[in-house]
Design an enzyme around this catalytic site. Structure first.
Site, PDB file in Angstrom:
ATOM      1  N   GLY A  35       1.126  -0.809   0.137  1.00  0.00           N
ATOM      2  CA  GLY A  35       0.023   0.274   0.122  1.00  0.00           C
ATOM      3  C   GLY A  35       0.914   0.934  -0.006  1.00  0.00           C
ATOM      4  O   GLY A  35       2.162   1.055   0.080  1.00  0.00           O
ATOM      5  N   ASP A  81      -5.014 -12.591   2.721  1.00  0.00           N
ATOM      6  CA  ASP A  81      -5.791 -11.519   2.673  1.00  0.00           C
ATOM      7  C   ASP A  81      -5.434 -12.053   3.989  1.00  0.00           C
ATOM      8  O   ASP A  81      -5.479 -12.936   4.989  1.00  0.00           O
ATOM      9  CB  ASP A  81      -6.798 -12.120   2.019  1.00  0.00           C
ATOM     10  CG  ASP A  81      -8.407 -11.156   3.314  1.00  0.00           C
ATOM     11  OD1 ASP A  81      -7.832 -10.340   4.102  1.00  0.00           O
ATOM     12  OD2 ASP A  81      -9.490 -10.943   2.966  1.00  0.00           O
ATOM     13  N   ALA A 141      -1.258  -0.384  13.157  1.00  0.00           N
ATOM     14  CA  ALA A 141      -1.570   1.389  12.461  1.00  0.00           C
ATOM     15  C   ALA A 141      -3.215   1.879  12.553  1.00  0.00           C
ATOM     16  O   ALA A 141      -3.974   1.938  11.938  1.00  0.00           O
ATOM     17  CB  ALA A 141      -1.493   1.605  10.952  1.00  0.00           C
ATOM     18  N   TYR A 174     -14.973   1.907   9.220  1.00  0.00           N
ATOM     19  CA  TYR A 174     -13.856   2.038   9.410  1.00  0.00           C
ATOM     20  C   TYR A 174     -13.665   2.398  10.063  1.00  0.00           C
ATOM     21  O   TYR A 174     -12.182   1.843  11.179  1.00  0.00           O
ATOM     22  CB  TYR A 174     -13.090   3.031   8.214  1.00  0.00           C
ATOM     23  CG  TYR A 174     -11.522   3.373   8.113  1.00  0.00           C
ATOM     24  CD1 TYR A 174     -10.780   2.325   7.776  1.00  0.00           C
ATOM     25  CD2 TYR A 174     -11.431   4.288   9.026  1.00  0.00           C
ATOM     26  CE1 TYR A 174      -9.490   2.691   7.239  1.00  0.00           C
ATOM     27  CE2 TYR A 174     -10.046   4.750   8.521  1.00  0.00           C
ATOM     28  CZ  TYR A 174      -8.705   3.731   7.744  1.00  0.00           C
ATOM     29  OH  TYR A 174      -8.121   4.070   8.251  1.00  0.00           O
TER      30      TYR A 174
END
Ligand code: UDP
Length: 343
Positions: A35, A81, A141, A174
């Site tokens: 990412g 994943d 994170a 999220y």
């Protein structure tokens, strides 16, 4: 490698000069290593002499972000994943696990809420299990989104602010998932004595950021719109604010949080203290790109937080960290990178 990336990596390496030993010859698993932030972390770790195992399913990241690392000694890529269990036998005994695997753009939350939740909840539990099996240090994170939309008396926001989040709101997949991920990390610390650290990352920008479609964030969108002399899309009237950290400062803070003894068990904000309104950001990017773009005001997304700015006293005290790259400077680097990418 682009000049801006090379210079950025050199800057991080200099800033981490007293911490080289913490990573040299250590085996580090970077979940989400392909990412935007992950690729910077993998590149930095390789320079510091670590062995890097990048785990990524390319849900929102790009294979090209790690392509040039594949031939480097000490780098391996596992396409996987994190919401599926990861056995120690699959990756070997790791010393450090960094969990950076998540979608991060608000439009992605709309299209992929289930995956977003799973990566930060089940994914965190899976990576904590792996850390426990290896007795590894675990860094999560997390995000400023755990604070939701804080009231004005909590901006700048300190870590002790517990949040104002709608559990069934459009961003909840999220926000709540990051909150749950933090709870998982603290639970593993409490029950198993695991070495866990949590960083709450505020808006970050720089090279490798995506700009297209549902992956775009405000900085990458404004820069690519401005460079193409297309309208700059401002959501609402642009009076909402954010604080933007250049990626090299973020990586420096994140890796300090991974290795500093004082960060063990702590939750630490990493972000810039300079709060700026989105409309001002648009003017600044237009000026720096010498663009002829016009501003186009569009409907704001639902539940868009009004203000976001961290209190970073804790990072200063525990990590001896402050951001070094000013907004104009960081935007100039990022513009240079996008300009070359688009040409
Ligand atoms: N934004 C905007 N135009 C865009 C993209 C974003 O005005 O094309 C605004 C968005 O509404 C938010 C801020 O910029 O107020 C930051 O958006 P971003 O998607 O980068 O991340 P967020 O901080 O909301 O997670």
């Amino acid at each position: 490698m682009h000049k801006v990336v090379r210079e950025g990596l050199e800057r991080i390496e200099r800033e981490l000069s007293e911490y080289h030993e913490a990573f040299e010859s250590r085996k580090v698993l970077v979940a989400g290593g392909a990412g935007f932030i992950g690729t910077w972390v993998c590149r930095t770790l390789l320079r510091l002499g670590a062995e890097v195992v990048c785990v990524d399913n390319f849900a929102s990241s790009l294979p090209e972000n790690v392509e040039e690392l594949l031939s480097q000694q000490g780098f391996t890529l596992l396409k996987k994943d994190v919401s599926k269990p990861l056995a120690a036998e699959e990756v070997g005994r790791v010393n450090i696990v960094l969990h950076l695997a998540s979608r991060a753009a608000p439009p992605e939350f709309d299209s992929f809420p289930v995956e977003t939740l799973l990566a930060n909840t089940v994914g965190t539990a899976n990576l904590l299990e792996l850390s426990r099996a290896c007795d590894a240090t675990f860094l999560f994170a997390s995000s400023s989104e755990v604070y939701g939309d804080p009231p004005p008396n909590y901006v700048p926001t300190p870590e002790i602010y517990t949040g104002n989040v709608n559990p069934v709101g459009p961003r909840s997949c999220y926000e709540e998932a990051k909150r749950c991920g933090e709870a998982f990390a603290k639970a593993y610390e409490k029950q198993y004595g695991l070495d866990v650290r949590i960083v709450r990352i505020f808006n970050t920008y720089g090279p490798y950021m995506r700009a297209e479609g549902i992956y775009g964030r405000v900085v990458s969108r404004f820069i690519t719109q401005a460079l193409a002399n297309q309208p700059i899309t401002i959501y609402g009237d642009g009076s909402q604010s954010r604080s933007f950290t250049y990626v090299t400062d973020l990586v420096n803070g994140l890796l300090r949080a991974t290795c500093c003894d004082k960060a063990r068990g702590e939750v630490i904000n990493i972000g810039s203290e300079r709060e700026i309104k989105i409309i001002e950001l648009a003017h600044l990017i237009k000026k720096l790109t010498r663009s002829s773009s016009e501003f186009k005001f569009e409907q704001p997304p639902p539940d868009d937080p009004r203000r976001r700015c961290p209190d970073i006293s804790k990072a200063k005290k525990l990590l001896n960290w402050t951001p070094k790259v000013g907004l104009e400077e960081g935007l100039t680097y990022t513009i240079e990178w996008f300009r070359d990418k688009m040409s």
